[in-house]
Design a protein around this motif. Structure first.
Motif, PDB file in Angstrom:
ATOM      1  N   GLN A 331      31.754 -11.714  12.890  1.00 34.28           N
ATOM      2  CA  GLN A 331      31.102 -12.597  13.866  1.00 34.28           C
ATOM      3  C   GLN A 331      30.700 -11.830  15.116  1.00 34.28           C
ATOM      4  O   GLN A 331      29.638 -12.073  15.699  1.00 34.28           O
ATOM      5  N   ALA A 332      31.542 -10.898  15.530  1.00 32.80           N
ATOM      6  CA  ALA A 332      31.232 -10.101  16.720  1.00 32.80           C
ATOM      7  C   ALA A 332      29.978  -9.262  16.484  1.00 32.80           C
ATOM      8  O   ALA A 332      29.101  -9.173  17.359  1.00 32.80           O
ATOM      9  N   GLN A 333      29.873  -8.643  15.308  1.00 35.71           N
ATOM     10  CA  GLN A 333      28.681  -7.840  15.028  1.00 35.71           C
ATOM     11  C   GLN A 333      27.426  -8.710  14.902  1.00 35.71           C
ATOM     12  O   GLN A 333      26.339  -8.304  15.317  1.00 35.71           O
ATOM     13  N   GLU A 334      27.590  -9.913  14.353  1.00 31.81           N
ATOM     14  CA  GLU A 334      26.438 -10.813  14.275  1.00 31.81           C
ATOM     15  C   GLU A 334      25.973 -11.211  15.669  1.00 31.81           C
ATOM     16  O   GLU A 334      24.773 -11.292  15.938  1.00 31.81           O
ATOM     17  N   GLU A 335      26.936 -11.461  16.568  1.00 35.99           N
ATOM     18  CA  GLU A 335      26.589 -11.783  17.946  1.00 35.99           C
ATOM     19  C   GLU A 335      25.853 -10.615  18.596  1.00 35.99           C
ATOM     20  O   GLU A 335      24.858 -10.793  19.307  1.00 35.99           O
ATOM     21  N   LEU A 336      26.316  -9.401  18.355  1.00 39.62           N
ATOM     22  CA  LEU A 336      25.653  -8.215  18.892  1.00 39.62           C
ATOM     23  C   LEU A 336      24.223  -8.109  18.361  1.00 39.62           C
ATOM     24  O   LEU A 336      23.287  -7.808  19.116  1.00 39.62           O
ATOM     25  N   SER A 337      24.031  -8.355  17.073  1.00 41.12           N
ATOM     26  CA  SER A 337      22.710  -8.194  16.458  1.00 41.12           C
ATOM     27  C   SER A 337      21.707  -9.221  16.966  1.00 41.12           C
ATOM     28  O   SER A 337      20.494  -8.968  16.936  1.00 41.12           O
ATOM     29  N   ARG A 338      22.178 -10.363  17.467  1.00 38.70           N
ATOM     30  CA  ARG A 338      21.256 -11.384  17.982  1.00 38.70           C
ATOM     31  C   ARG A 338      20.661 -10.991  19.331  1.00 38.70           C
ATOM     32  O   ARG A 338      19.629 -11.527  19.742  1.00 38.70           O
ATOM     33  N   ARG A 339      21.320 -10.105  20.050  1.00 42.67           N
ATOM     34  CA  ARG A 339      20.832  -9.563  21.323  1.00 42.67           C
ATOM     35  C   ARG A 339      20.531 -10.651  22.350  1.00 42.67           C
ATOM     36  O   ARG A 339      19.593 -10.523  23.164  1.00 42.67           O
ATOM     37  N   GLY A 340      21.327 -11.711  22.318  1.00 40.27           N
ATOM     38  CA  GLY A 340      21.138 -12.767  23.307  1.00 40.27           C
ATOM     39  C   GLY A 340      22.037 -12.634  24.520  1.00 40.27           C
ATOM     40  O   GLY A 340      21.970 -13.450  25.436  1.00 40.27           O
ATOM     41  N   HIS A 341      22.867 -11.594  24.540  1.00 41.37           N
ATOM     42  CA  HIS A 341      23.867 -11.449  25.597  1.00 41.37           C
ATOM     43  C   HIS A 341      23.430 -10.407  26.622  1.00 41.37           C
ATOM     44  O   HIS A 341      22.506  -9.634  26.402  1.00 41.37           O
ATOM     45  N   VAL A 342      24.125 -10.409  27.753  1.00 37.54           N
ATOM     46  CA  VAL A 342      23.956  -9.384  28.786  1.00 37.54           C
ATOM     47  C   VAL A 342      25.306  -8.704  28.966  1.00 37.54           C
ATOM     48  O   VAL A 342      26.290  -9.349  29.336  1.00 37.54           O
ATOM     49  N   GLY A 343      25.377  -7.424  28.703  1.00 38.01           N
ATOM     50  CA  GLY A 343      26.642  -6.702  28.822  1.00 38.01           C
ATOM     51  C   GLY A 343      27.169  -6.258  27.468  1.00 38.01           C
ATOM     52  O   GLY A 343      26.418  -6.093  26.509  1.00 38.01           O
ATOM     53  N   LYS A 344      28.491  -6.085  27.406  1.00 36.34           N
ATOM     54  CA  LYS A 344      29.130  -5.525  26.219  1.00 36.34           C
ATOM     55  C   LYS A 344      30.019  -6.546  25.533  1.00 36.34           C
ATOM     56  O   LYS A 344      30.622  -7.414  26.165  1.00 36.34           O
ATOM     57  N   ILE A 345      30.126  -6.410  24.208  1.00 37.86           N
ATOM     58  CA  ILE A 345      31.030  -7.229  23.407  1.00 37.86           C
ATOM     59  C   ILE A 345      32.246  -6.379  23.046  1.00 37.86           C
ATOM     60  O   ILE A 345      32.108  -5.231  22.643  1.00 37.86           O
ATOM     61  N   VAL A 346      33.427  -6.972  23.199  1.00 39.44           N
ATOM     62  CA  VAL A 346      34.685  -6.254  23.030  1.00 39.44           C
ATOM     63  C   VAL A 346      35.577  -7.019  22.068  1.00 39.44           C
ATOM     64  O   VAL A 346      35.581  -8.256  22.042  1.00 39.44           O
ATOM     65  N   MET A 347      36.340  -6.283  21.258  1.00 41.84           N
ATOM     66  CA  MET A 347      37.350  -6.879  20.375  1.00 41.84           C
ATOM     67  C   MET A 347      38.751  -6.434  20.788  1.00 41.84           C
ATOM     68  O   MET A 347      38.933  -5.330  21.306  1.00 41.84           O
TER      69      MET A 347
END
Length: 349
Positions: A331-347
């Motif tokens: 799910q985290a990688q899918e969120e990254l691939s959508r490119r709708g965020h600003v900043g970094k995704i962390v696990m």
């Protein structure tokens, strides 16, 4: 410090979509001579995770070949280049004083041992990475950041994004008072580029999309170029005398459109190809104006040392867009691939 015999890790056994990410239980790796064992407290995601999983890097002479960052992947592979955590054990030949220290791991595998060596491999691609509860690393790649006021999440965002950004800025020789153009400004590398460029006293023009423009401006851009409009015309208006350094993670048509906007002696630094890797441009714009196109793959050991100094003094302030537990890596990688965020995704393992 007590260490379990087994740990959870997210591995890939083949190239493919998010479904190839497998949460499994494996033995905790033992640090070999000259290595340390790090208990992972946070691991940040990068586009390299997506492209390594997909095998999207290609190979020299065969751009469509399935490949990791620098060649075929030795499966199974634990992904994750960006690790912050604490040293819990050391191998032979390593000082025990590191145990218990808070650290950031330099994920690069270098061609030589010199301070200006180029990376030829990456943790999470050419060796196992931080999508796990523990990871080993050579002691010379482990940086003590115990004194840093940044959170573990913020520290984990630094290695690839900020390392790539600092490498681009150093190779582009960005100076105080110059004008820098930053593409992909809402992403991890883009935000890092803006922060470091501003810290160097440069004027920053950032390219972003409509919904993210306000956030990019708040993050440090002096002017924001809306990529939905005429990008070249907006750049001409914002910088009528031209761009000194372009810091580009998009490439594609932006290169051919943007090269004529460089000032005399300008530098176009490329560290990504989100807009496409097949680029054409008029070479006269280079030799008639003493311009340069510079490729930049991550950082050198010297660049990473500079970055860790910035981290210890909290002179950069990474933006966290979202956090996920390790068992939601897909799910985290899918969120990254959508490119709708600003900043970094962390696990968090």
């Amino acid at each position: 410090m007590g260490v379990s015999d087994f740990m959870r890790a997210v591995r890939i056994t083949r190239h493919g979509g998010p479904e190839v990410l497998e949460l499994t239980e494996v033995a905790v790796p033992a640090p070999q001579a000259g290595e340390v064992l790090v208990q992972v407290s946070a691991v940040a995601l990068n586009n390299t995770d997506l492209w390594t999983r997909e095998g999207a890097y290609g190979r020299p002479g065969d751009p469509k070949a399935m490949s990791g960052w620098r060649g075929p992947i030795d499966f199974p592979r634990t992904q994750g280049a960006d690790v912050a955590g604490r040293v819990v054990a050391v191998g032979t030949g390593v000082e025990g004083g590191l145990v218990g220290r808070r650290v950031v791991v330099d994920p690069a595998i270098y061609e030589t041992e010199g301070p200006d060596a180029h990376p030829v491999g990456l943790m999470g691609s050419e060796r196992d990475g931080g999508y796990a509860e523990y990871v080993t690393a050579p002691v010379e790649r482990v940086h003590d950041v115990t004194v840093s006021p940044l959170t573990d999440e913020q520290l984990a965002t630094l290695p690839t994004a900020y390392g790539t950004a600092l490498g681009m800025i150093e190779r582009g020789r960005l100076q105080k008072g110059e004008t820098a153009l930053v593409s992909g400004a809402s992403g991890g590398v883009g935000l890092a580029l803006m922060q470091i460029a501003r810290a160097r006293g440069a004027r920053v023009l950032a390219i972003s999309s409509g919904p993210k423009i306000d956030a990019v401006r708040e993050a440090g851009a002096h002017e924001v170029i809306d990529r939905a409009g005429d990008v070249a015309e907006q750049i001409r208006t914002a910088a009528p005398e031209g761009i000194d350094v372009a810091l580009d993670v998009v490439a594609g048509e932006l290169v051919s459109e943007g090269l004529p906007l460089l000032r005399e002696g300008g530098r176009w630094v490329i560290a990504g190809a989100l807009g496409g890797y097949d680029v054409t441009f008029d070479v006269r714009r280079l030799y008639l104006h003493n311009a340069q196109v510079i490729g930049s793959a991550m950082h050198t050991p010297t660049h990473f040392d500079l970055l860790m100094d910035l981290a210890r003094r909290a002179e950069v302030q990474p933006v966290i867009a979202a956090t996920f537990p390790l068992n939601q890596a897909a799910q985290a990688q899918e969120e990254l691939s959508r490119r709708g965020h600003v900043g970094k995704i962390v696990m968090h393992p």
